[in-house]
Scaffold this motif. Sequence first.
Motif, PDB file in Angstrom:
ATOM      1  N   ALA A 138      38.516  50.205  53.613  1.00  9.98           N
ATOM      2  CA  ALA A 138      39.807  49.725  54.108  1.00  9.98           C
ATOM      3  C   ALA A 138      40.717  50.917  54.382  1.00  9.98           C
ATOM      4  CB  ALA A 138      40.452  48.791  53.092  1.00  9.98           C
ATOM      5  N   ALA A 139      41.597  50.750  55.347  1.00 11.49           N
ATOM      6  CA  ALA A 139      42.613  51.757  55.658  1.00 11.49           C
ATOM      7  C   ALA A 139      43.949  51.216  55.150  1.00 11.49           C
ATOM      8  CB  ALA A 139      42.678  52.017  57.152  1.00 11.49           C
ATOM      9  N   PHE A 140      44.691  52.044  54.436  1.00 14.06           N
ATOM     10  CA  PHE A 140      45.953  51.608  53.838  1.00 14.06           C
ATOM     11  C   PHE A 140      47.083  52.567  54.172  1.00 14.06           C
ATOM     12  CE2 PHE A 140      43.257  49.150  50.990  1.00 14.06           C
ATOM     13  CZ  PHE A 140      44.015  48.004  50.788  1.00 14.06           C
ATOM     14  N   SER A 141      48.273  51.998  54.293  1.00 11.52           N
ATOM     15  CA  SER A 141      49.521  52.751  54.256  1.00 11.52           C
ATOM     16  C   SER A 141      50.112  52.439  52.889  1.00 11.52           C
ATOM     17  CB  SER A 141      50.483  52.303  55.351  1.00 11.52           C
ATOM     18  OG  SER A 141      49.979  52.656  56.610  1.00 11.52           O
ATOM     19  N   VAL A 142      50.355  53.468  52.113  1.00 12.77           N
ATOM     20  CA  VAL A 142      50.857  53.295  50.751  1.00 12.77           C
ATOM     21  C   VAL A 142      52.223  53.951  50.682  1.00 12.77           C
ATOM     22  CG1 VAL A 142      50.366  53.655  48.304  1.00 12.77           C
ATOM     23  CG2 VAL A 142      48.472  53.429  49.927  1.00 12.77           C
ATOM     24  N   LEU A 143      53.215  53.206  50.201  1.00 13.27           N
ATOM     25  CA  LEU A 143      54.564  53.733  50.177  1.00 13.27           C
ATOM     26  C   LEU A 143      55.330  53.262  48.952  1.00 13.27           C
ATOM     27  CD1 LEU A 143      56.847  51.471  52.001  1.00 13.27           C
ATOM     28  CD2 LEU A 143      54.529  51.505  52.873  1.00 13.27           C
ATOM     29  N   PRO A 144      56.300  54.067  48.527  1.00 11.92           N
ATOM     30  CA  PRO A 144      57.136  53.627  47.416  1.00 11.92           C
ATOM     31  C   PRO A 144      58.116  52.558  47.895  1.00 11.92           C
ATOM     32  CG  PRO A 144      57.786  55.827  48.152  1.00 11.92           C
ATOM     33  CD  PRO A 144      56.598  55.420  48.968  1.00 11.92           C
ATOM     34  N   VAL A 145      58.333  51.537  47.068  1.00 14.57           N
ATOM     35  CA  VAL A 145      59.326  50.501  47.352  1.00 14.57           C
ATOM     36  C   VAL A 145      60.585  50.900  46.593  1.00 14.57           C
ATOM     37  CG1 VAL A 145      59.889  48.055  47.121  1.00 14.57           C
ATOM     38  CG2 VAL A 145      57.526  48.745  47.610  1.00 14.57           C
ATOM     39  N   ARG A 146      61.686  50.967  47.306  1.00 16.62           N
ATOM     40  CA  ARG A 146      62.927  51.449  46.697  1.00 16.62           C
ATOM     41  C   ARG A 146      63.862  50.284  46.381  1.00 16.62           C
ATOM     42  NH1 ARG A 146      62.431  56.810  46.982  1.00 16.62           N
ATOM     43  NH2 ARG A 146      61.111  57.650  48.622  1.00 16.62           N
ATOM     44  N   GLY A 147      64.607  50.438  45.293  1.00 20.33           N
ATOM     45  CA  GLY A 147      65.577  49.438  44.882  1.00 20.33           C
ATOM     46  C   GLY A 147      66.903  49.648  45.586  1.00 20.33           C
ATOM     47  N   HIS A 148      67.922  48.887  45.172  1.00 20.32           N
ATOM     48  CA  HIS A 148      69.252  48.978  45.798  1.00 20.32           C
ATOM     49  C   HIS A 148      69.843  50.377  45.693  1.00 20.32           C
ATOM     50  CE1 HIS A 148      69.544  44.755  46.701  1.00 20.32           C
ATOM     51  NE2 HIS A 148      69.220  44.438  45.453  1.00 20.32           N
ATOM     52  N   ASP A 149      69.514  51.092  44.617  1.00 26.17           N
ATOM     53  CA  ASP A 149      70.065  52.429  44.414  1.00 26.17           C
ATOM     54  C   ASP A 149      69.264  53.525  45.129  1.00 26.17           C
ATOM     55  OD1 ASP A 149      67.784  52.353  42.905  1.00 26.17           O
ATOM     56  OD2 ASP A 149      68.729  52.978  41.016  1.00 26.17           O
ATOM     57  N   GLY A 150      68.198  53.138  45.852  1.00 31.66           N
ATOM     58  CA  GLY A 150      67.384  54.097  46.589  1.00 31.66           C
ATOM     59  C   GLY A 150      66.266  54.712  45.773  1.00 31.66           C
ATOM     60  N   MET A 151      66.183  54.376  44.512  1.00 30.46           N
ATOM     61  CA  MET A 151      65.148  54.921  43.641  1.00 30.46           C
ATOM     62  C   MET A 151      63.901  54.039  43.718  1.00 30.46           C
ATOM     63  SD  MET A 151      66.442  57.646  42.500  1.00 30.46           S
ATOM     64  CE  MET A 151      65.172  58.077  41.346  1.00 30.46           C
ATOM     65  N   PRO A 152      62.713  54.635  43.647  1.00 31.02           N
ATOM     66  CA  PRO A 152      61.476  53.841  43.680  1.00 31.02           C
ATOM     67  C   PRO A 152      61.383  52.898  42.481  1.00 31.02           C
ATOM     68  CG  PRO A 152      61.007  56.152  44.093  1.00 31.02           C
ATOM     69  CD  PRO A 152      62.433  56.073  43.654  1.00 31.02           C
ATOM     70  N   VAL A 153      60.955  51.674  42.760  1.00 34.12           N
ATOM     71  CA  VAL A 153      60.780  50.680  41.703  1.00 34.12           C
ATOM     72  C   VAL A 153      59.345  50.164  41.666  1.00 34.12           C
ATOM     73  CG1 VAL A 153      63.195  49.957  41.662  1.00 34.12           C
ATOM     74  CG2 VAL A 153      61.587  48.815  43.207  1.00 34.12           C
ATOM     75  N   ALA A 154      58.594  50.401  42.733  1.00 34.40           N
ATOM     76  CA  ALA A 154      57.221  49.914  42.823  1.00 34.40           C
ATOM     77  C   ALA A 154      56.491  50.702  43.904  1.00 34.40           C
ATOM     78  CB  ALA A 154      57.201  48.421  43.147  1.00 34.40           C
ATOM     79  N   VAL A 155      55.196  50.452  44.025  1.00 33.23           N
ATOM     80  CA  VAL A 155      54.381  51.069  45.075  1.00 33.23           C
ATOM     81  C   VAL A 155      53.647  49.936  45.783  1.00 33.23           C
ATOM     82  CG1 VAL A 155      52.464  52.615  45.584  1.00 33.23           C
ATOM     83  CG2 VAL A 155      54.080  53.196  43.771  1.00 33.23           C
ATOM     84  N   MET A 156      53.717  49.934  47.110  1.00 33.88           N
ATOM     85  CA  MET A 156      53.054  48.899  47.896  1.00 33.88           C
ATOM     86  C   MET A 156      52.014  49.539  48.812  1.00 33.88           C
ATOM     87  SD  MET A 156      54.539  45.863  50.297  1.00 33.88           S
ATOM     88  CE  MET A 156      54.802  46.702  51.824  1.00 33.88           C
ATOM     89  N   ALA A 157      50.871  48.886  48.909  1.00 39.09           N
ATOM     90  CA  ALA A 157      49.809  49.315  49.825  1.00 39.09           C
ATOM     91  C   ALA A 157      49.530  48.163  50.776  1.00 39.09           C
ATOM     92  CB  ALA A 157      48.551  49.670  49.038  1.00 39.09           C
ATOM     93  N   ALA A 158      49.598  48.438  52.060  1.00 40.74           N
ATOM     94  CA  ALA A 158      49.289  47.434  53.088  1.00 40.74           C
ATOM     95  C   ALA A 158      48.226  48.031  53.992  1.00 40.74           C
ATOM     96  CB  ALA A 158      50.534  47.084  53.886  1.00 40.74           C
ATOM     97  N   GLY A 159      47.173  47.261  54.248  1.00 38.99           N
ATOM     98  CA  GLY A 159      46.087  47.822  55.045  1.00 38.99           C
ATOM     99  C   GLY A 159      45.235  46.775  55.717  1.00 38.99           C
ATOM    100  N   HIS A 160      44.124  47.225  56.270  1.00 36.17           N
ATOM    101  CA  HIS A 160      43.190  46.323  56.936  1.00 36.17           C
ATOM    102  C   HIS A 160      41.758  46.742  56.620  1.00 36.17           C
ATOM    103  CE1 HIS A 160      44.062  49.562  59.825  1.00 36.17           C
ATOM    104  NE2 HIS A 160      42.807  49.420  60.206  1.00 36.17           N
ATOM    105  N   ASP A 161      40.885  45.756  56.700  1.00 39.64           N
ATOM    106  CA  ASP A 161      39.475  45.920  56.372  1.00 39.64           C
ATOM    107  C   ASP A 161      38.772  46.723  57.458  1.00 39.64           C
ATOM    108  OD1 ASP A 161      36.859  45.650  55.514  1.00 39.64           O
ATOM    109  OD2 ASP A 161      36.748  43.497  55.890  1.00 39.64           O
ATOM    110  N   LEU A 162      38.059  47.762  57.067  1.00 42.79           N
ATOM    111  CA  LEU A 162      37.295  48.571  58.012  1.00 42.79           C
ATOM    112  C   LEU A 162      35.799  48.296  57.918  1.00 42.79           C
ATOM    113  CD1 LEU A 162      39.008  52.059  57.560  1.00 42.79           C
ATOM    114  CD2 LEU A 162      39.370  50.410  59.396  1.00 42.79           C
ATOM    115  N   THR A 163      35.391  47.415  57.019  1.00 37.72           N
ATOM    116  CA  THR A 163      33.972  47.175  56.781  1.00 37.72           C
ATOM    117  C   THR A 163      33.264  46.726  58.048  1.00 37.72           C
ATOM    118  OG1 THR A 163      34.554  46.548  54.530  1.00 37.72           O
ATOM    119  CG2 THR A 163      32.335  46.006  55.266  1.00 37.72           C
ATOM    120  N   ALA A 164      33.820  45.742  58.754  1.00 35.44           N
ATOM    121  CA  ALA A 164      33.201  45.241  59.982  1.00 35.44           C
ATOM    122  C   ALA A 164      33.195  46.321  61.061  1.00 35.44           C
ATOM    123  CB  ALA A 164      33.933  44.001  60.476  1.00 35.44           C
ATOM    124  N   LEU A 165      34.275  47.095  61.136  1.00 35.25           N
ATOM    125  CA  LEU A 165      34.355  48.175  62.118  1.00 35.25           C
ATOM    126  C   LEU A 165      33.290  49.231  61.844  1.00 35.25           C
ATOM    127  CD1 LEU A 165      35.837  49.555  64.491  1.00 35.25           C
ATOM    128  CD2 LEU A 165      37.331  50.614  62.785  1.00 35.25           C
TER     129      LEU A 165
END
Length: 199
Positions: free
Chosen positions: A115-142
């Motif tokens: 899979a290919a992912f874009s991974v980025l910090p999720v920031r809260g109201h104060d601009g500080m990171p509160v979590a990490v999110m990864a969004a991607g797509h399956d490369l297995t078929a490709l």
Amino acid sequence: TDLMPARKPKATSTKATRVEPAWPNLATGLVQMMAEADVLIAMTDLDGRVVVWNRALTELTGCVGSDGVSKNLSQWLTAFGVRDLADIMGQVATQREPLRCEVRLPGASGSIAAAAFSVLPVRGHDGMPVAVMAAGHDLTALRALQSQVLHAEKLATVGQIAAGVAHEIGNPLAAILGYVDILPRGRRRRGPVAGCGTA
């Protein structure tokens, strides 16, 4: 000349209307969208505990999100034999910089998925990171399709080489066969060749 009759301006109210904040509804909608999206989505807190593991990731990996929520992603994925995504998300949590990467994931069929992912910090109201999110797509078929194309190209190359070899062998062979065909006719016209044992 004016073809339209003049309109009276509408009376405006001097009372301020209060709009309810949409944040709670928006947050609920975003969580619901992440859960049902066809995009692979995972989210961890800064300590690496699973917050979101959506349906698409569950279908690809066979790892049920509800089993992983609140667990350490690295430990959870290590149990399945591949922890690449956890390592990348941990790196983003530490460095607080987005990354794009290809990772291996446990596949639902027991194989390894890509899979290919874009991974980025999720920031809260104060601009500080509160979590990490990864969004991607399956490369297995490709990757499987690329492998098939590569195999077909190799077969085509072998076919071209075989045709070239056949051509290179065929030309001299045709000439030899042509001379062999002419030789008996020439001998009949001239008679026997001197020194050849004919009785």
